[in-house]
Design a protein around this motif. Sequence first.
Motif, PDB file in Angstrom:
ATOM      1  N   PHE A  58       0.833  -1.196   0.000  1.00 20.36           N
ATOM      2  CA  PHE A  58       0.000   0.000   0.000  1.00 20.36           C
ATOM      3  C   PHE A  58       0.868   1.245   0.000  1.00 20.36           C
ATOM      4  CE2 PHE A  58      -2.285   3.403   2.103  1.00 20.36           C
ATOM      5  CZ  PHE A  58      -3.527   3.372   1.471  1.00 20.36           C
ATOM      6  N   HIS A  59       0.557   2.198  -0.901  1.00 20.89           N
ATOM      7  CA  HIS A  59       1.241   3.476  -0.987  1.00 20.89           C
ATOM      8  C   HIS A  59       0.251   4.590  -0.722  1.00 20.89           C
ATOM      9  CE1 HIS A  59       4.499   1.624  -3.825  1.00 20.89           C
ATOM     10  NE2 HIS A  59       4.665   1.264  -2.542  1.00 20.89           N
ATOM     11  N   SER A  60       0.776   5.721  -0.371  1.00 21.19           N
ATOM     12  CA  SER A  60      -0.081   6.872  -0.121  1.00 21.19           C
ATOM     13  C   SER A  60      -0.820   7.262  -1.395  1.00 21.19           C
ATOM     14  CB  SER A  60       0.761   8.049   0.386  1.00 21.19           C
ATOM     15  OG  SER A  60      -0.048   9.193   0.580  1.00 21.19           O
ATOM     16  N   GLY A  61      -2.119   7.412  -1.274  1.00 21.84           N
ATOM     17  CA  GLY A  61      -2.948   7.770  -2.424  1.00 21.84           C
ATOM     18  C   GLY A  61      -3.735   6.608  -2.986  1.00 21.84           C
ATOM     19  N   ASP A  62      -3.423   5.364  -2.583  1.00 21.34           N
ATOM     20  CA  ASP A  62      -4.173   4.205  -3.069  1.00 21.34           C
ATOM     21  C   ASP A  62      -5.589   4.209  -2.490  1.00 21.34           C
ATOM     22  OD1 ASP A  62      -2.030   3.365  -4.517  1.00 21.34           O
ATOM     23  OD2 ASP A  62      -1.281   1.975  -2.985  1.00 21.34           O
ATOM     24  N   ARG A 106     -10.768   0.690  -1.589  1.00 18.16           N
ATOM     25  CA  ARG A 106     -11.512  -0.429  -2.177  1.00 18.16           C
ATOM     26  C   ARG A 106     -10.610  -1.404  -2.913  1.00 18.16           C
ATOM     27  NH1 ARG A 106     -13.124   0.509  -7.665  1.00 18.16           N
ATOM     28  NH2 ARG A 106     -12.368   2.506  -8.475  1.00 18.16           N
ATOM     29  N   HIS A 107      -9.339  -1.019  -3.144  1.00 20.81           N
ATOM     30  CA  HIS A 107      -8.388  -1.906  -3.800  1.00 20.81           C
ATOM     31  C   HIS A 107      -7.558  -2.706  -2.800  1.00 20.81           C
ATOM     32  CE1 HIS A 107      -8.421   0.791  -7.647  1.00 20.81           C
ATOM     33  NE2 HIS A 107      -9.499   0.014  -7.548  1.00 20.81           N
ATOM     34  N   ILE A 108      -7.818  -2.576  -1.537  1.00 18.60           N
ATOM     35  CA  ILE A 108      -7.030  -3.292  -0.528  1.00 18.60           C
ATOM     36  C   ILE A 108      -7.348  -4.783  -0.597  1.00 18.60           C
ATOM     37  CG2 ILE A 108      -6.635  -3.597   1.942  1.00 18.60           C
ATOM     38  CD1 ILE A 108      -7.207  -0.657   2.332  1.00 18.60           C
ATOM     39  N   ASN A 109      -6.299  -5.594  -0.622  1.00 14.73           N
ATOM     40  CA  ASN A 109      -6.431  -7.042  -0.592  1.00 14.73           C
ATOM     41  C   ASN A 109      -6.288  -7.489   0.869  1.00 14.73           C
ATOM     42  OD1 ASN A 109      -5.987  -9.875  -0.759  1.00 14.73           O
ATOM     43  ND2 ASN A 109      -5.293  -9.638  -2.877  1.00 14.73           N
ATOM     44  N   TRP A 110      -7.405  -7.784   1.484  1.00  9.03           N
ATOM     45  CA  TRP A 110      -7.388  -8.067   2.914  1.00  9.03           C
ATOM     46  C   TRP A 110      -6.734  -9.401   3.220  1.00  9.03           C
ATOM     47  CZ3 TRP A 110      -8.113  -4.080   5.839  1.00  9.03           C
ATOM     48  CH2 TRP A 110      -8.918  -3.021   5.387  1.00  9.03           C
ATOM     49  N   LYS A 111      -6.845 -10.365   2.351  1.00  2.00           N
ATOM     50  CA  LYS A 111      -6.181 -11.643   2.604  1.00  2.00           C
ATOM     51  C   LYS A 111      -4.663 -11.493   2.590  1.00  2.00           C
ATOM     52  CE  LYS A 111      -9.860 -14.613   0.848  1.00  2.00           C
ATOM     53  NZ  LYS A 111     -10.212 -15.692  -0.118  1.00  2.00           N
ATOM     54  N   ALA A 112      -4.126 -10.768   1.583  1.00  2.00           N
ATOM     55  CA  ALA A 112      -2.678 -10.547   1.539  1.00  2.00           C
ATOM     56  C   ALA A 112      -2.221  -9.670   2.698  1.00  2.00           C
ATOM     57  CB  ALA A 112      -2.303  -9.905   0.201  1.00  2.00           C
ATOM     58  N   THR A 113      -3.068  -8.742   3.107  1.00  2.00           N
ATOM     59  CA  THR A 113      -2.713  -7.884   4.242  1.00  2.00           C
ATOM     60  C   THR A 113      -2.612  -8.698   5.525  1.00  2.00           C
ATOM     61  OG1 THR A 113      -3.794  -5.989   3.193  1.00  2.00           O
ATOM     62  CG2 THR A 113      -3.434  -5.881   5.568  1.00  2.00           C
ATOM     63  N   ALA A 114      -3.548  -9.608   5.740  1.00  2.00           N
ATOM     64  CA  ALA A 114      -3.503 -10.433   6.944  1.00  2.00           C
ATOM     65  C   ALA A 114      -2.337 -11.408   6.919  1.00  2.00           C
ATOM     66  CB  ALA A 114      -4.821 -11.190   7.082  1.00  2.00           C
ATOM     67  N   ARG A 115      -1.994 -11.889   5.726  1.00  2.00           N
ATOM     68  CA  ARG A 115      -0.902 -12.854   5.640  1.00  2.00           C
ATOM     69  C   ARG A 115       0.451 -12.207   5.896  1.00  2.00           C
ATOM     70  NH1 ARG A 115      -1.605 -14.186   0.796  1.00  2.00           N
ATOM     71  NH2 ARG A 115      -3.174 -15.789   1.218  1.00  2.00           N
ATOM     72  N   HIS A 116       0.687 -11.018   5.328  1.00  3.93           N
ATOM     73  CA  HIS A 116       1.987 -10.351   5.443  1.00  3.93           C
ATOM     74  C   HIS A 116       2.035  -9.349   6.599  1.00  3.93           C
ATOM     75  CE1 HIS A 116       3.412 -12.028   1.607  1.00  3.93           C
ATOM     76  NE2 HIS A 116       2.198 -11.743   1.111  1.00  3.93           N
ATOM     77  N   ARG A 117       0.898  -9.157   7.280  1.00  5.19           N
ATOM     78  CA  ARG A 117       0.821  -8.206   8.387  1.00  5.19           C
ATOM     79  C   ARG A 117       1.224  -6.796   7.940  1.00  5.19           C
ATOM     80  NH1 ARG A 117       0.345 -10.721  13.325  1.00  5.19           N
ATOM     81  NH2 ARG A 117       0.628 -13.013  13.285  1.00  5.19           N
ATOM     82  N   GLN A 118       0.935  -6.493   6.659  1.00  3.50           N
ATOM     83  CA  GLN A 118       1.211  -5.176   6.105  1.00  3.50           C
ATOM     84  C   GLN A 118       0.185  -4.914   4.996  1.00  3.50           C
ATOM     85  OE1 GLN A 118       5.189  -4.690   4.662  1.00  3.50           O
ATOM     86  NE2 GLN A 118       5.040  -2.465   4.478  1.00  3.50           N
ATOM     87  N   MET A 119      -0.197  -3.665   4.846  1.00  2.00           N
ATOM     88  CA  MET A 119      -1.258  -3.320   3.897  1.00  2.00           C
ATOM     89  C   MET A 119      -0.804  -3.587   2.457  1.00  2.00           C
ATOM     90  SD  MET A 119      -4.379  -2.108   4.370  1.00  2.00           S
ATOM     91  CE  MET A 119      -4.301  -0.977   5.743  1.00  2.00           C
ATOM     92  N   HIS A 120      -1.631  -4.333   1.701  1.00  4.07           N
ATOM     93  CA  HIS A 120      -1.387  -4.604   0.288  1.00  4.07           C
ATOM     94  C   HIS A 120      -2.646  -4.241  -0.517  1.00  4.07           C
ATOM     95  CE1 HIS A 120       2.056  -6.820   1.802  1.00  4.07           C
ATOM     96  NE2 HIS A 120       2.479  -6.981   0.544  1.00  4.07           N
TER      97      HIS A 120
END
Length: 422
Positions: A197-201, A204-218
Amino acid sequence: MTKFRSPRLSPYSLFVCGCVILSIATGRVEPALIAIPFMVVLAVAVVLGRSTPSVEVRFSMDQAKALDGDEIEFTVYCNASTACAVTFLVDLPAGLELVTPPPTVQLTSGSTAATKGRLLCRRWGVRKVGAGRIQVRDTASTFAYEQSTEPAIALRVYPRPEQLRSLVQPQMLRPRFGSFVSRAAGTGLEFADIREFHSGDQRRHINWKATARHRQMHVNLFHPEWGSDVVLLLDTFSDVVGETASSLDLAVRGATSAAMFCLARRDRVGLLSIGSQMRWLLPGMGIRQLYRIVNSLMETQLAFSFSWPLADAIPRGAIPAGALTLVLTPLVDRRTPTIVRDLLGRGHDIAVVEIAADAMLPASANQREEIARRLWALYRQTLRQQYRQMGLAVSVWRPGDSLQSPLMELQAFRRTSRRVHA
């Protein structure tokens, strides 16, 4: 009101007079027995038809636009100040055929009547209709009057397009909303990749599964849908005319079909016509651009010229950089391959649809014509093979076949070919 010329005896009056004269000359009837009644009848007919009729005729059509092959109904309105019979003989220009002529109407004094007919549109183009001859006979059918009329209505007959399922895939896309899935990553519908995740994203494009897996916003990335530029290049140096079709007719119909398909998928479409005069239409979008292209195609005419135009005479804006150039040519004139090669050397994306001109010609009448046709076919095949060796897609469109077949062959060839630079 129509002003008629000097009256003449009608065919019916000439027939009666001929029968009377023949009867008297052969001695079958005594002259005194037939001359007096005939003179009385003729005098009455002259009195009834002595005044010149005043007739107004108006040609009308419900539509001023049609496709080739359509039948159009027209109406002829007749108004007369005296009792008479009115017949309108329609004179149609080339490309139109009279299917049902308008019948004769009987008018009383001061009455108005309408008669209808039908015509068939054989070929595309702008036709002037309404010309014809007005024939008027009096009540006793003694005298006949005739006067010509000038055309008053412009009928636009558009070429009948084909329904295409696909066209040649362009090699370069424009960052403009269209129907092609781009290889770039951005905003679209087709999934492309996942990144941090970058500033300005957008959220609604957040992938919550990848975020939970990597413990970082994707976030998810998508392939955007971009458009393209298409230029239709028409070869009007020559026209091979057959019994049922000509190469120019097929080129105009193919260009119309391609323009409709490309504009429907939100591409910018332009037109370039090379011949005795070089004409172009800058790429544009929308239904207005479609009518511009079709009207320009209908004005295409064949004119013989010794001039040798070069690709330098083509404006830079006529063929934008990266635009797909679809060439429709019968491969008859040597000047067209020269222009195509120059455009290819500039780096333009070109695909050639060759209209099979040899298939339009009738069978050879003697051995000399057969040898000449074989030599011509050998020259065309050699030229076609040179184009293919350069990586230029060439496909043959034969009369009676659908345009979709050569377009699919072009796409298959471009998918496996490789551009060769000299």
